[in-house]
Design a protein around this motif. Sequence first.
Motif, mmCIF file in Angstrom:
data_model
loop_
_atom_site.group_PDB
_atom_site.id
_atom_site.type_symbol
_atom_site.label_atom_id
_atom_site.label_comp_id
_atom_site.label_asym_id
_atom_site.label_seq_id
_atom_site.Cartn_x
_atom_site.Cartn_y
_atom_site.Cartn_z
ATOM 1 N N MET A 1 -3.138 -6.100 6.265
ATOM 2 C CA MET A 1 -2.610 -5.320 5.161
ATOM 3 C C MET A 1 -3.581 -5.412 3.974
ATOM 4 N N PHE A 2 -3.820 -4.288 3.360
ATOM 5 C CA PHE A 2 -4.689 -4.245 2.191
ATOM 6 C C PHE A 2 -3.897 -4.596 0.946
ATOM 7 N N THR A 3 -4.512 -5.370 0.076
ATOM 8 C CA THR A 3 -3.899 -5.759 -1.189
ATOM 9 C C THR A 3 -4.804 -5.276 -2.327
ATOM 10 N N PRO A 4 -4.326 -5.316 -3.568
ATOM 11 C CA PRO A 4 -5.212 -4.994 -4.688
ATOM 12 C C PRO A 4 -6.463 -5.874 -4.706
ATOM 13 N N SER A 5 -6.338 -7.117 -4.259
ATOM 14 C CA SER A 5 -7.502 -8.001 -4.193
ATOM 15 C C SER A 5 -8.557 -7.461 -3.229
ATOM 16 N N HIS A 6 -8.129 -6.958 -2.074
ATOM 17 C CA HIS A 6 -9.068 -6.354 -1.120
ATOM 18 C C HIS A 6 -9.806 -5.180 -1.772
ATOM 19 N N ILE A 7 -9.061 -4.340 -2.480
ATOM 20 C CA ILE A 7 -9.662 -3.159 -3.105
ATOM 21 C C ILE A 7 -10.633 -3.583 -4.198
#
Length: 87
Positions: A1-7
């Motif tokens: 799952m993508f999180t704001p941290s990944h982005i």
Amino acid sequence: MFTPSHIELLLHYHVSPSPHPRWNAPAVYEHTADLHRLGLIEPMDHGSYGGKWGTTFKGAAYVAALCSVHLPEQAWIIPAQAERRVA
């Protein structure tokens, strides 16, 4: 799952040739590994996770897609009318 941290990490690696300022934080290390596993970034200096990373063509395409998303707009509705349209 993508999180704001990944982005945030993906955007950093897309625009900056320097290592991420929090590269040794556990979440940054883990999310960098996630982005690498997904093929969105690649090491630029063949070093450790504290080294330089850059986006792959796949990562650059994802950044372009993120940048093309329009800002949300607010719409005012009359709830009774909205319920009639749905029913």
